[in-house]
Design a protein around this motif. Structure first.
Motif, PDB file in Angstrom:
ATOM      1  N   ASP A  79      45.421  35.841  28.385  1.00  0.00           N
ATOM      2  CA  ASP A  79      46.609  35.759  28.447  1.00  0.00           C
ATOM      3  C   ASP A  79      48.329  35.225  27.745  1.00  0.00           C
ATOM      4  OD1 ASP A  79      48.481  33.804  31.285  1.00  0.00           O
ATOM      5  OD2 ASP A  79      49.124  32.744  29.420  1.00  0.00           O
ATOM      6  N   LYS A 129      60.170  39.306  37.570  1.00  0.00           N
ATOM      7  CA  LYS A 129      58.280  38.799  37.232  1.00  0.00           C
ATOM      8  C   LYS A 129      57.638  39.332  36.436  1.00  0.00           C
ATOM      9  CE  LYS A 129      56.893  38.587  42.755  1.00  0.00           C
ATOM     10  NZ  LYS A 129      56.404  39.260  43.815  1.00  0.00           N
ATOM     11  N   ARG A 178      50.467  45.648  35.313  1.00  0.00           N
ATOM     12  CA  ARG A 178      50.260  44.777  36.076  1.00  0.00           C
ATOM     13  C   ARG A 178      48.239  45.062  36.053  1.00  0.00           C
ATOM     14  NH1 ARG A 178      54.994  48.499  38.143  1.00  0.00           N
ATOM     15  NH2 ARG A 178      56.611  47.152  37.846  1.00  0.00           N
ATOM     16  N   LYS A 179      47.974  45.942  35.963  1.00  0.00           N
ATOM     17  CA  LYS A 179      46.717  45.668  36.243  1.00  0.00           C
ATOM     18  C   LYS A 179      45.668  44.445  35.217  1.00  0.00           C
ATOM     19  CE  LYS A 179      42.208  48.612  35.749  1.00  0.00           C
ATOM     20  NZ  LYS A 179      41.978  50.029  35.176  1.00  0.00           N
ATOM     21  N   ILE A 191      47.498  41.902  34.319  1.00  0.00           N
ATOM     22  CA  ILE A 191      47.880  40.675  35.010  1.00  0.00           C
ATOM     23  C   ILE A 191      47.387  40.250  35.636  1.00  0.00           C
ATOM     24  CG2 ILE A 191      49.869  39.823  35.870  1.00  0.00           C
ATOM     25  CD1 ILE A 191      51.467  41.022  33.963  1.00  0.00           C
ATOM     26  N   SER A 192      46.671  42.018  37.108  1.00  0.00           N
ATOM     27  CA  SER A 192      45.443  41.436  38.254  1.00  0.00           C
ATOM     28  C   SER A 192      44.468  41.157  37.675  1.00  0.00           C
ATOM     29  CB  SER A 192      45.544  42.642  38.632  1.00  0.00           C
ATOM     30  OG  SER A 192      45.184  42.448  39.343  1.00  0.00           O
ATOM     31  N   ALA A 193      43.937  41.239  36.347  1.00  0.00           N
ATOM     32  CA  ALA A 193      42.560  41.123  36.518  1.00  0.00           C
ATOM     33  C   ALA A 193      42.351  40.179  35.142  1.00  0.00           C
ATOM     34  CB  ALA A 193      42.703  42.369  34.907  1.00  0.00           C
ATOM     35  N   GLN A 194      43.363  39.381  34.987  1.00  0.00           N
ATOM     36  CA  GLN A 194      43.274  38.400  33.820  1.00  0.00           C
ATOM     37  C   GLN A 194      43.360  37.266  34.634  1.00  0.00           C
ATOM     38  OE1 GLN A 194      46.229  35.896  34.016  1.00  0.00           O
ATOM     39  NE2 GLN A 194      45.313  34.496  32.054  1.00  0.00           N
ATOM     40  N   ARG A 195      44.660  36.885  36.191  1.00  0.00           N
ATOM     41  CA  ARG A 195      44.356  35.577  37.295  1.00  0.00           C
ATOM     42  C   ARG A 195      43.309  36.256  37.793  1.00  0.00           C
ATOM     43  NH1 ARG A 195      50.158  37.597  38.959  1.00  0.00           N
ATOM     44  NH2 ARG A 195      51.730  36.341  37.018  1.00  0.00           N
ATOM     45  N   LYS A 196      42.116  36.986  38.034  1.00  0.00           N
ATOM     46  CA  LYS A 196      41.410  36.773  38.662  1.00  0.00           C
ATOM     47  C   LYS A 196      40.095  36.261  38.320  1.00  0.00           C
ATOM     48  CE  LYS A 196      42.439  40.506  42.315  1.00  0.00           C
ATOM     49  NZ  LYS A 196      42.147  42.282  41.981  1.00  0.00           N
TER      50      LYS A 196
END
Length: 372
Positions: free
Chosen positions: A82, A102, A42-43, A45-50
């Motif tokens: 990604d 998700k 989760r961390k 995925i969050s870092a990649q999106r930001k």
């Protein structure tokens, strides 16, 4: 398929014992999965999106060279994250145990022109089942290269360094093409097959979606920076493609990695399957950052042994796996990234030329190699 079998010293009983020891390693990791592993993905995925959001924001001002450099570098890293650590591993089902709809192999779609469901078939079901088996594993030479001395040489193979370079630059399209198995499906009768036509349409839809996002919408949002944002996005995709191609080449193509005949896997046991993964894969040594940027495919041996284990566990698993290599007197093929890339490319060039000495083949083996 080398003249000297590096596993010839192992008895059938030893191979099956090796399989049981590897099963035990897998069971241990499965039993230990938990909140820390879930927090990790989760961390990430969050870092990649930001990172992607910020990078695309910076590219709004890409008409200024510093913004172009920062935005392009950030977008390149985001796309690599990604595809490698997130998409590849989620689509392997490594995080399905979380029961998070998700973050699940059945619902995830990635920043790639190959639809996730088609990639899962060609990669998870075919490549990982038939690792390095000539004529069965499309990842081995991507269907366009000679990958073993015993394969018959044709003048066409002189161009394989160029084909491989072009494949690296447009790697996501190459993957989409062999997900569709174009080599055999472009035959007129096969093109009319309803199942193939539907899969081809799905690839077309995904390509349109990716092109629209990367080369129309985001550049248009940049206004006066349209052309520079267009160039930045193309560059980021190019960097991602070359990086992922290099990592995958290092995993299965350096000197010392074995390839196999189709007949060699008939009646294959669990232990023999494990052994083929061990001998048909190679690792990349390096820092934690390098491992992360490869999607932990720098631990390709461990990944092929346990493709559904969380990628953040491969480093600890590698210590135990390497100990088994030593115990059973097997070569653990690994090395720094530059060394492995050089080794893989040297093999591409070497096999583009006819053999210096003729190889001895049995009639059955000759027939099989020609068919491959």
């Amino acid at each position: 398929m080398t003249a000297i079998d590096p596993t010839a010293h192992l008895t059938a009983e030893q191979i099956e014992e090796l399989g049981r020891e590897l099963d035990a390693i897998r069971d241990e990791v499965i039993a230990a999965r938990g909140a820390e592993d879930a927090a990790y993905i989760r961390k990430v995925i969050s870092a990649q999106r930001k990172l992607e959001l910020v990078s695309r924001g910076v590219l709004l001002f890409s008409i200024f060279p510093p913004a172009w450099l920062v935005g392009t570098a950030g977008l390149s890293v985001a796309k690599i994250m990604d595809n490698m650590e997130i998409g590849h591993n989620i689509l392997h089902g490594q995080w399905d145990w979380m029961r998070d709809p998700k973050i699940h192999s059945t619902t995830w779609e990635w920043d790639h022109v190959s639809p996730a469901d088609q990639w899962k078939h060609s990669h998870n079901e075919l490549h990982h089942t038939y690792t390095n088996v000539i004529g069965k594993d499309n990842d081995l030479g991507y269907g366009i290269m000679r990958v073993d001395e015993d394969q018959k040489w044709h003048p066409f193979h002189l161009g394989q360094p160029l084909w491989n370079f072009l494949n690296a630059c447009f790697f996501e399209y190459g993957i989409a093409a062999y997900d569709l198995e174009l080599g055999k499906n472009l035959h007129k009768r096969r093109r009319k097959n309803p199942e193939f036509r539907e899969r081809a349409k799905a690839v077309g839809r995904k390509i349109r979606k990716q092109v629209l996002k990367d080369y129309v919408i985001h550049p248009l949002l940049s206004g006066p920076s349209f052309l520079t944002t267009l160039a930045a996005t193309f560059t980021a995709n190019l960097v991602r493609n070359i990086w992922s191609h290099s990592v995958i080449m290092c995993g299965h193509f350096p000197e010392g990695v074995q390839v196999f005949e189709r007949r060699s896997i008939k009646g294959e046991t669990r232990g023999q399957w494990y052994l083929r993964q061990m001998m048909g894969s190679a690792n990349i040594s390096g820092s934690k950052t390098m491992h992360f940027m490869t999607g932990n495919l720098s631990h390709q041996i461990e990944h092929h042994l346990f493709p559904d284990l969380p990628s953040n566990r491969y480093a600890e698993v590698a210590v135990k796996v390497r100990a088994l290599f030593e115990k059973y007197e097997l070569e653990y093929v690994t090395g720094p990234l530059p060394q492995q890339v050089f080794s893989a490319w040297r093999k591409v060039f070497r096999l583009s030329l006819p053999n210096k000495k003729p190889t001895v083949k049995t009639p059955d083996r000759e027939q099989e190699l020609v068919a491959a």
